[in-house]
Design a protein around this motif. Structure first.
Motif, PDB file in Angstrom:
ATOM      1  N   UNK A 168     -47.719  19.606  13.592  1.00 60.00           N
ATOM      2  CA  UNK A 168     -46.692  20.616  13.837  1.00 60.00           C
ATOM      3  C   UNK A 168     -45.522  20.492  12.863  1.00 60.00           C
ATOM      4  N   UNK A 169     -45.138  19.250  12.527  1.00 56.31           N
ATOM      5  CA  UNK A 169     -44.007  19.043  11.609  1.00 56.31           C
ATOM      6  C   UNK A 169     -44.345  19.594  10.230  1.00 56.31           C
ATOM      7  N   UNK A 170     -45.563  19.348   9.756  1.00 56.92           N
ATOM      8  CA  UNK A 170     -45.987  19.878   8.459  1.00 56.92           C
ATOM      9  C   UNK A 170     -45.886  21.405   8.438  1.00 56.92           C
ATOM     10  N   UNK A 171     -46.345  22.046   9.518  1.00 62.46           N
ATOM     11  CA  UNK A 171     -46.316  23.514   9.571  1.00 62.46           C
ATOM     12  C   UNK A 171     -44.890  24.040   9.580  1.00 62.46           C
ATOM     13  N   UNK A 172     -44.007  23.379  10.332  1.00 60.40           N
ATOM     14  CA  UNK A 172     -42.625  23.851  10.399  1.00 60.40           C
ATOM     15  C   UNK A 172     -41.893  23.670   9.076  1.00 60.40           C
TER      16      UNK A 172
END
Length: 404
Positions: free
Chosen positions: A386-390
């Motif tokens: 999720x952090x990569x996507x954000x």
């Protein structure tokens, strides 16, 4: 009742007894004397004797066998620790008595044990203050009336010896590296090298010990020095610091991106420096130094395949490794995540001792170059979280290196 409650209870009883002792004059009533006797009878025999001897200032100074040794062996240090631990409650009682009744002096051997505990825990300024009060007999720990003048001289001699060990300072050169400018800066300093840290799990390659800066800029901080168990040249220490400060530079940019996306977690690589120990302008030793962090040390991943997914912080660490690859224009990946994390793995994360796989292959055995980068994306960070996507990180397409 725990130990702390027991000590508090004893202190209150001691205060009551001391108050009655102060009232022991010819006009003391029969009722007060009976109450005094009742209070005395309620205390353990050893404590009754302790209070009476303190009142009469009869405690002699008893030198310890290890106080005049030129150097202490590991066995001596163990014995010293056992001795302090066995008498810790006595120290607490003595300190409590002095706090309740500042005019009540503390026996010199008890004060010296307090100073030694402060030295062993890295509180050098406190230890020096305690010892100085005994040397000058200025009343900071109560003005003790010695039975013999030789006892007083012996106490002062022991204090001077311990204080001299505290003030055994070394000239040094402190070297700091900036990844942004890719420059090293240096400043002269004076340091004290202390005891080895007592840790649950020791490092495989290096030992850690206390370092205290004696110059104005760093004097209030607590620092840890690291030395290799097997001798290595200066280059290894400089490479270690360059690697950690490179990781710190990348993580600063990573934190900016997290902040922009309103993600409250922040990762920090604690600053690391090189310290050259000097003697007459000759280098006698080299260590790396970083601030001391209190807490449980955890390892989130290694430099090849292992990942500890039970920690929430690992998700942020892997996203940071991905970010470092993108921010360095596909040249570096920061791996081997280890340090101190909060209970829920969010908030502040402090890391140390990273490894960096870099296509700029250097003579470092832990830098696996393109092979290490392939390991990261295909064994550790197998899919974006999720952090990569954000943060809008791009998933790279990597070919398997020919040397695998």
């Amino acid at each position: 009742m725990n130990n702390q409650d027991a000590v508090v209870s004893i202190l209150h009883e001691c205060k009551r007894v001391l108050d009655h002792l102060l009232l022991e004059t010819p006009d003391v009533s029969t009722e007060d004397k009976s109450e005094d006797q009742r209070c005395r009878a309620s205390l353990p025999r050893e404590l009754r004797t302790l209070i009476q001897e303190a009142k009469e200032m009869k405690w002699p100074f008893v030198p310890e066998k290890w106080q005049y040794k030129q150097a202490m062996s590991p066995e001596d240090k163990t014995n010293l620790q056992d001795m302090i631990g066995a008498r810790l409650q006595q120290l607490l009682v003595a300190k409590g008595l002095h706090k309740l009744q500042p005019a009540t002096p503390i026996a010199p051997q008890v004060v010296i044990r307090q100073a030694r505990i402060s030295v062993n825990s890295g509180k050098l300024l406190k230890a020096e203050y305690i010892l100085s009060s005994l040397i000058s007999n200025n009343g900071a720990t109560g003005t003790w009336l010695y039975r013999n003048e030789s006892d007083k001289v012996l106490v002062q001699s022991v204090c001077i010896q311990i204080r001299g060990q505290i003030l055994q300072k070394l000239d040094a050169l402190l070297l700091k590296y900036s990844k942004k400018s890719e420059l090293w800066t240096a400043q002269e300093t004076v340091v004290y090298l202390g005891e080895y840290l007592k840790v649950k799990k020791k490092g495989k390659q290096r030992n850690a010990f206390w370092v205290h800066y004696l110059h104005q800029e760093e004097i209030l901080g607590r620092y840890v020095g690291k030395e290799y168990k097997e001798w290595k040249g200066l280059r290894h220490h400089f490479t270690d610091v360059e690697r950690q400060m490179t990781a710190q530079h990348y993580v600063t940019e990573f934190n900016k991106r997290l902040y922009e996306q309103k993600i409250p977690t922040q990762i920090f690589y604690i600053p690391s420096t090189v310290l050259l120990i000097l003697e007459d302008n000759t280098i006698k030793g080299c260590i790396s130094v970083e601030p001391y962090i209190l807490g449980e040390f955890v390892k989130l991943s290694n430099n090849t395949k292992v990942v500890k997914t039970e920690y929430k912080a690992t998700e942020y660490g892997l996203a940071y490794g991905h970010f470092s690859y993108e921010f360095s224009k596909h040249r570096d990946v920061v791996v081997d995540l280890q340090g101190w994390v909060t209970g829920n793995g969010k908030g502040l994360i402090y890391l140390t001792d990273p490894q960096i796989h870099s296509v700029d292959q250097k003579d470092v055995t832990t830098n696996f170059g393109k092979r290490g980068i392939f390991y990261f994306f295909n064994n550790q960070h197998t899919s974006c979280n999720e952090i990569c996507h954000r943060l809008s990180l791009t998933r790279p397409s990597l070919e398997k290196p020919s040397n695998m």
